[in-house]
Every structure is written in structure tokens, then in C-alpha cells.
Design a protein around this motif. Structure first.
Motif, PDB file in Angstrom:
ATOM      1  N   ARG A  21      45.440  51.701  30.324  1.00 43.46           N
ATOM      2  CA  ARG A  21      44.751  52.951  30.014  1.00 43.46           C
ATOM      3  C   ARG A  21      43.343  53.013  30.600  1.00 43.46           C
ATOM      4  NH1 ARG A  21      45.708  53.641  23.616  1.00 43.46           N
ATOM      5  NH2 ARG A  21      44.477  55.529  24.014  1.00 43.46           N
ATOM      6  N   LEU A  22      42.964  51.998  31.358  1.00 45.86           N
ATOM      7  CA  LEU A  22      41.606  51.968  31.908  1.00 45.86           C
ATOM      8  C   LEU A  22      41.504  52.837  33.153  1.00 45.86           C
ATOM      9  CD1 LEU A  22      40.887  48.147  31.596  1.00 45.86           C
ATOM     10  CD2 LEU A  22      39.994  49.964  30.129  1.00 45.86           C
ATOM     11  N   PRO A  23      40.432  53.627  33.258  1.00 55.17           N
ATOM     12  CA  PRO A  23      40.284  54.488  34.431  1.00 55.17           C
ATOM     13  C   PRO A  23      39.815  53.748  35.678  1.00 55.17           C
ATOM     14  CG  PRO A  23      38.418  54.777  32.952  1.00 55.17           C
ATOM     15  CD  PRO A  23      39.386  53.863  32.244  1.00 55.17           C
ATOM     16  N   SER A  24      39.052  52.639  35.509  1.00 56.39           N
ATOM     17  CA  SER A  24      38.473  51.960  36.673  1.00 56.39           C
ATOM     18  C   SER A  24      38.393  50.467  36.416  1.00 56.39           C
ATOM     19  CB  SER A  24      37.070  52.500  36.966  1.00 56.39           C
ATOM     20  OG  SER A  24      36.513  51.868  38.095  1.00 56.39           O
ATOM     21  N   VAL A  25      39.090  49.692  37.251  1.00 59.78           N
ATOM     22  CA  VAL A  25      39.122  48.245  37.114  1.00 59.78           C
ATOM     23  C   VAL A  25      38.543  47.610  38.379  1.00 59.78           C
ATOM     24  CG1 VAL A  25      40.612  46.203  36.959  1.00 59.78           C
ATOM     25  CG2 VAL A  25      41.101  48.226  35.553  1.00 59.78           C
ATOM     26  N   ILE A  26      37.613  46.680  38.190  1.00 59.40           N
ATOM     27  CA  ILE A  26      37.101  45.857  39.282  1.00 59.40           C
ATOM     28  C   ILE A  26      37.736  44.483  39.158  1.00 59.40           C
ATOM     29  CG2 ILE A  26      35.064  44.660  40.177  1.00 59.40           C
ATOM     30  CD1 ILE A  26      33.403  47.072  39.375  1.00 59.40           C
ATOM     31  N   THR A  27      38.188  43.923  40.262  1.00 59.03           N
ATOM     32  CA  THR A  27      38.631  42.540  40.267  1.00 59.03           C
ATOM     33  C   THR A  27      38.029  41.835  41.474  1.00 59.03           C
ATOM     34  OG1 THR A  27      40.508  41.075  39.907  1.00 59.03           O
ATOM     35  CG2 THR A  27      40.786  42.819  41.567  1.00 59.03           C
ATOM     36  N   PRO A  48      47.805  50.564  41.049  1.00 53.53           N
ATOM     37  CA  PRO A  48      46.982  50.005  42.131  1.00 53.53           C
ATOM     38  C   PRO A  48      45.800  50.877  42.526  1.00 53.53           C
ATOM     39  CG  PRO A  48      49.319  49.758  42.634  1.00 53.53           C
ATOM     40  CD  PRO A  48      49.239  50.621  41.399  1.00 53.53           C
ATOM     41  N   ASP A  49      45.936  52.204  42.420  1.00 53.35           N
ATOM     42  CA  ASP A  49      44.842  53.073  42.834  1.00 53.35           C
ATOM     43  C   ASP A  49      43.642  53.003  41.888  1.00 53.35           C
ATOM     44  OD1 ASP A  49      46.870  54.535  41.140  1.00 53.35           O
ATOM     45  OD2 ASP A  49      45.256  56.022  41.096  1.00 53.35           O
ATOM     46  N   ARG A  50      43.826  52.378  40.726  1.00 50.98           N
ATOM     47  CA  ARG A  50      42.715  52.229  39.782  1.00 50.98           C
ATOM     48  C   ARG A  50      41.996  50.891  39.933  1.00 50.98           C
ATOM     49  NH1 ARG A  50      45.177  54.516  34.019  1.00 50.98           N
ATOM     50  NH2 ARG A  50      45.505  56.677  34.695  1.00 50.98           N
ATOM     51  N   ILE A  51      42.466  50.022  40.817  1.00 47.38           N
ATOM     52  CA  ILE A  51      41.918  48.675  40.944  1.00 47.38           C
ATOM     53  C   ILE A  51      41.102  48.567  42.231  1.00 47.38           C
ATOM     54  CG2 ILE A  51      42.450  46.211  40.978  1.00 47.38           C
ATOM     55  CD1 ILE A  51      45.190  46.899  39.787  1.00 47.38           C
ATOM     56  N   HIS A  64      30.907  51.352  42.480  1.00 47.65           N
ATOM     57  CA  HIS A  64      31.978  51.756  41.567  1.00 47.65           C
ATOM     58  C   HIS A  64      31.425  52.323  40.264  1.00 47.65           C
ATOM     59  CE1 HIS A  64      35.208  50.564  44.159  1.00 47.65           C
ATOM     60  NE2 HIS A  64      34.637  49.396  44.355  1.00 47.65           N
ATOM     61  N   TYR A  65      30.247  51.869  39.838  1.00 49.10           N
ATOM     62  CA  TYR A  65      29.601  52.530  38.704  1.00 49.10           C
ATOM     63  C   TYR A  65      29.400  54.012  39.009  1.00 49.10           C
ATOM     64  CZ  TYR A  65      28.070  47.919  36.858  1.00 49.10           C
ATOM     65  OH  TYR A  65      27.989  46.647  36.355  1.00 49.10           O
ATOM     66  N   ARG A  66      28.847  54.298  40.167  1.00 49.19           N
ATOM     67  CA  ARG A  66      28.539  55.691  40.513  1.00 49.19           C
ATOM     68  C   ARG A  66      29.808  56.515  40.638  1.00 49.19           C
ATOM     69  NH1 ARG A  66      23.233  55.931  41.079  1.00 49.19           N
ATOM     70  NH2 ARG A  66      22.081  54.136  41.920  1.00 49.19           N
ATOM     71  N   SER A 107      44.194  38.579  42.692  1.00 48.30           N
ATOM     72  CA  SER A 107      44.060  39.078  41.319  1.00 48.30           C
ATOM     73  C   SER A 107      44.513  40.524  41.202  1.00 48.30           C
ATOM     74  CB  SER A 107      42.608  38.939  40.854  1.00 48.30           C
ATOM     75  OG  SER A 107      42.303  37.608  40.532  1.00 48.30           O
ATOM     76  N   ARG A 108      44.202  41.337  42.204  1.00 45.30           N
ATOM     77  CA  ARG A 108      44.657  42.731  42.194  1.00 45.30           C
ATOM     78  C   ARG A 108      46.177  42.787  42.068  1.00 45.30           C
ATOM     79  NH1 ARG A 108      43.654  44.825  47.681  1.00 45.30           N
ATOM     80  NH2 ARG A 108      45.425  43.446  48.025  1.00 45.30           N
ATOM     81  N   ASP A 109      46.879  41.983  42.842  1.00 41.45           N
ATOM     82  CA  ASP A 109      48.340  41.999  42.796  1.00 41.45           C
ATOM     83  C   ASP A 109      48.854  41.510  41.444  1.00 41.45           C
ATOM     84  OD1 ASP A 109      48.194  42.859  45.410  1.00 41.45           O
ATOM     85  OD2 ASP A 109      48.651  40.896  46.277  1.00 41.45           O
TER      86      ASP A 109
END
Length: 436
Positions: free
Chosen positions: A189-195, A212-215, A412-414, A200-202
Motif C-alpha cells: 500500500r506504499l506510494p513510494s519505496v526507495i531501495t 515495480p513502478d513504485r520502487i 524522490h522526496y520532492r 533488492s528491488r526484484d
């Protein structure tokens, strides 16, 4: 909000020990570099509290838990007067029944704090809590949420289950990792994920079901000012250094112990220094006794940054024997000192360490024979070690620094702020330009 306006950042960390695990390291270095870009960073953390650099723009707000795992009395039962509310009761009850409560209880306490301070922050950055309390978006939390997932803890769970000796141990592991069910639900349910890596993304997509488009991959790095070569530090013949928790299967220390026994048949001076806690019993302790390596392996913990750097500088080889890493800070830091690296190809390690034979020697994870062969090769070829060490440092300088990580994170914050629903105007603040 324009790119010239500094951001007010709430950086959440439910566990912040900078000497044990990567979360505290991440919070310390990222907060410092964000502040150097001109942002205001308030780290909100629980015990063990983060240790932060004392520079303008970084401060710590303590959000206490019951600290049930503190030393020297882990799994303690708190006194009745310590129980302040239902969140504390949940923390104790989960611990009593064999679970790990800190992600959910920290998230609930953070939600209350953020609600009470609505308007104080432009963005909230969660460092892998993934707790129910952080759901609800800007309406509930007061600002857009960005979340870092270093790697899914489901990977740790899988490896711990594979290493469990019997059904009782497997049942205990499943109960301890019960919080991963919550983390899966929250992550989706998270809108924006940083890895921190492509690997790790996979894994986040496969294990947690995040789209994937949120990571977004933002690599972290070494403190290249601190971790740097110093020719005045003498190299200790035969020293191999690694960073590991003794009986965490994911770290692969037992395979390095087995490899050392093989190495010493050809290189008797070879010895191992482990940055981490020695276990009194368990598979690693048994292996050390079985191979008669008590005098050839030394564990150190609680050392200063300067002592750690000199320990790595003075090694002939740095080794990362992990079965899996979401990034591998020990690899990046060792390479930054110019110390030649032997590392496995587990998880994201090759993304950091680079090609075999160019910037490191790479071996399959869990293969003690291959690990021993690589160590013997390097111990017997100082010229190869010098070449790998120099190329490794150049790779880290070009790709993996905390300054670059801060710039990428701020972008990504912005983006998260721009994508969030409009909020009421926050309190006025002075206009000043930021270099980011």
C-alpha cells in the motif's frame, strides 16, 4: 514547492544502533548528507537510539519503547509501572509469546507523534518499519510518506528456517518473524519505496508484492573520507577481516570459518578478525572448536570508527561471505580503504563489488572450498591484491558515496511531495536556497 526551498524531513528509525546492522549506519550518514544539502532532518528513533553526527540541521527526537531486548537483560519483563498504555501492553504481550513487536509498536507511537505535530514536516521518511501505524497517507500522518526497504526481511526468515535444526526451532523462527505478514500488507500500500540495489528491488517485488513502478533504486555508499587508504598503517601478514553476527545464517560466517581451516593448511599465518559479537555456542562456535581455530579467530565489538578503519586498512584481505545482502556496506567500506576484497555473489553484493578479477575476487555463496581458494590466491599474490584494492576504491568513489545517496533520496522526496494531495499551507519559514 520549488527545488530551491529546503525540506523539513522526519526520518523514522525503530532501531538505530550504528554498530550492529545497517539501519543505524543508514540513518547516521543519510541525515548528515541531507543536512549538508541544506535540509532540516529530525531523526525520530527508539532504542538503541541512533548516534548522529553533530552538525547543524540534524537532531534526534527520542520515541522510547520498553527496550525489551537491551543488554545485559534481553527479553526482560518490565515492571508494572513501566506499562504506560495499550501499545506498551502489546509490546510486552508479543515478546512474551515469542514474536518481535518493535516494528508495529514503533509505528503506532510514531503515528501519534506525527499527528500531534501536523505541519512540522514536508515529508516523512520511514526506514523499514513497515508498520500498520504508518498507513493512511498525508491525511493521517500530516505529510507524504517515503519508505526505504533495504531488503525484505522475508529473505532472512527463509534462510533462518532453512538453517533450523528441528521442528521446535522452525516454529520459533516462524513466530519471531510473524511481523513480516504485516510488512507485506503495508508494503503493498506504499506510494513510494526507495531501495538500495537492483537485487533488492526484484526481491521486494517478488516477496512483498510491491508494484515495480513504485520502487526506486538509490544506492548507498561508504564514508569515503573516513574509509580511505593510509600507507602509514602496517599490513598484518595473514589478517583476514570480516563483519558478521556470529550465528545469523544470512551472513555466512560458518562458511568462512570452514574456509579458514582449509587456508591454514597452505598459509599457516592466516587468521580471521570478526567485527561482531562472539556466540558462546551454536554452529559457528562448534565449527571453531571442531577445526581447532580458537587461536586463529578473534572477535571485536564496540570499537570506534577510527579503530574499525585501521583494522580494515591493516588486513591483507577483507571478506564478505554472506549468503545474501541487500547492498553490503562492509564491502563498500573495505573497498574504499583500498583493501582487496573476496566476496560472494549473494544478492546485491556483485552490484557493489564489481566484476570478478577486476575489482574483487567473487565466489558462489555457501561454497567454503571456493572461498578458501580465493583467499589462498590473494594471500599468495600481493601484486593482485594491490591491483584489486586500487580498482575497488575507484569503483566506490565513482558509484557509491553518501553524498550521491542524499541527492538521489531528496529527488524522490520532492516527487512524493508533488504527487501528494494539496495540503493546507504550513507555518511560514525563512526562504533560503539549497544546493540540491
Amino acid at each position: 514547492m520549488t527545488a530551491e526551498v529546503p525540506l523539513r524531513i522526519a526520518l523514522l528509525s525503530y532501531k538505530g544502533n550504528p554498530y550492529c546492522g545497517g539501519q543505524g549506519v543508514y540513518v547516521r550518514h543519510l541525515s548528515r548528507e541531507l543536512a549538508r544539502l541544506g535540509h532540516d532532518v529530525e531523526v525520530i528513533g527508539a532504542q538503541p537510539y541512533p548516534v548522529l553526527d553533530e552538525i547543524p540541521g540534524v537532531r534526534l527526537t527520542e520515541l522510547p519503547s520498553l527496550d525489551l531486548y537491551r543488554q545485559p537483560d534481553p527479553f526482560r519483563t518490565p515492571k508494572r509501572e513501566e506499562i504506560r498504555d495499550w501499545v506498551d501492553a502489546l509490546e510486552v504481550g508479543t515478546m512474551w509469546t515469542g514474536g518481535f513487536p518493535e516494528p508495529v509498536t514503533f509505528s503506532l507511537r510514531a503515528r501519534r507523534l506525527l499527528a500531534a505535530r501536523r505541519g512540522d514536516f514536508d515529508v516523512i521518511h520511514d526506514n523499514q518499519t513497515l508498520g500498520y501505524g504508518l498507513l493512511g497517507g498525508p491525511r493521517a500522518l500530516g505529510a507524504p510518506l517515503v519508505t526505504t526497504i533495504h531488503h525484505p526481511i522475508t529473505v532472512d526468515r527463509r534462510l533462518d528456517l532453512a538453517a533450523a535444526a528441528d521442528w521446535k526451532r522452525r516454529a520459533s523462527v516462524r513466530r519471531w518473524y510473524g511481523f513480516t505478514t504485516m510488512q507485506k500488507r503495508v508494503a503493498r500500500r506504499l506510494p513510494s519505496v526507495i531501495t538500495v540495489s537492483g537485487s533488492s528491488r526484484d526481491e521486494i517485488t517478488a516477496d512483498l508484492g510491491v508494484r515495480p513502478d513504485r520502487i526506486h533504486v538509490v544506492p548507498i555508499g561508504a564514508d569515503v573520507g573516513l574509509f580511505s587508504p593510509d600507507p602509514s598503517v602496517p599490513v598484518v601478514p595473514g589478517r583476514i577481516v570480516t563483519t558478521s553476527s556470529a550465528d545469523v545464517p544470512l551472513k555466512g560466517l560458518i562458511h568462512l570459518v570452514e574456509a579458514l581451516a582449509k587456508v591454514r593448511t597452505e598459509q599457516p599465518q592466516a587468521h580471521l578478525v570478526v567485527v561482531g559479537k562472539r556466540a558462546d555456542d551454536g554452529p559457528v562456535a562448534a565449527a571453531i572448536e571442531r577445526y581447532g581455530l580458537g587461536d586463529a579467530i578473534r572477535f571485536v565489538k564496540g570499537i570506534s570508527d577510527a579503530e574499525l578503519v585501521d583494522l580494515v586498512r591493516g588486513a591483507e584481505i577483507a571478506c564478505v561471505p554472506s549468503l545474501y545482502e541487500g547492498f553490503s556496506l562492509p564491502a563498500a567500506e573495505a573497498m574504499a580503504t583500498g583493501t582487496p576484497l573476496v566476496a560472494t555473489t549473494g544478492g546485491a553484493i556483485p552490484e557493489v563489488s564489481g566484476p570478478d578479477g577486476e575489482t574483487c575476487l567473487a565466489v558462489p555463496p555457501g561454497d567454503a572450498g571456493a572461498l578458501a581458494a580465493a583467499l589462498v590466491r590473494l594471500l599468495g599474490d600481493p601484486g593482485l591484491g594491490r591491483r584489486l584494492g586500487a580498482a575497488g576504491r575507484e569503483r566506490i568513489l565513482a558509484r557509491f558515496t553518501w553524498a550521491a545517496a542524499a541527492r538521489g533520496t531528496a529527488e524522490h522526496y520532492r516527487a512524493a511531495i508533488a504527487a501528494a494531495p494539496a495540503r493546507p499551507a504550513a507555518r511560514p519559514r525563512p526562504q533560503q536556497e539549497s544546493p540540491c
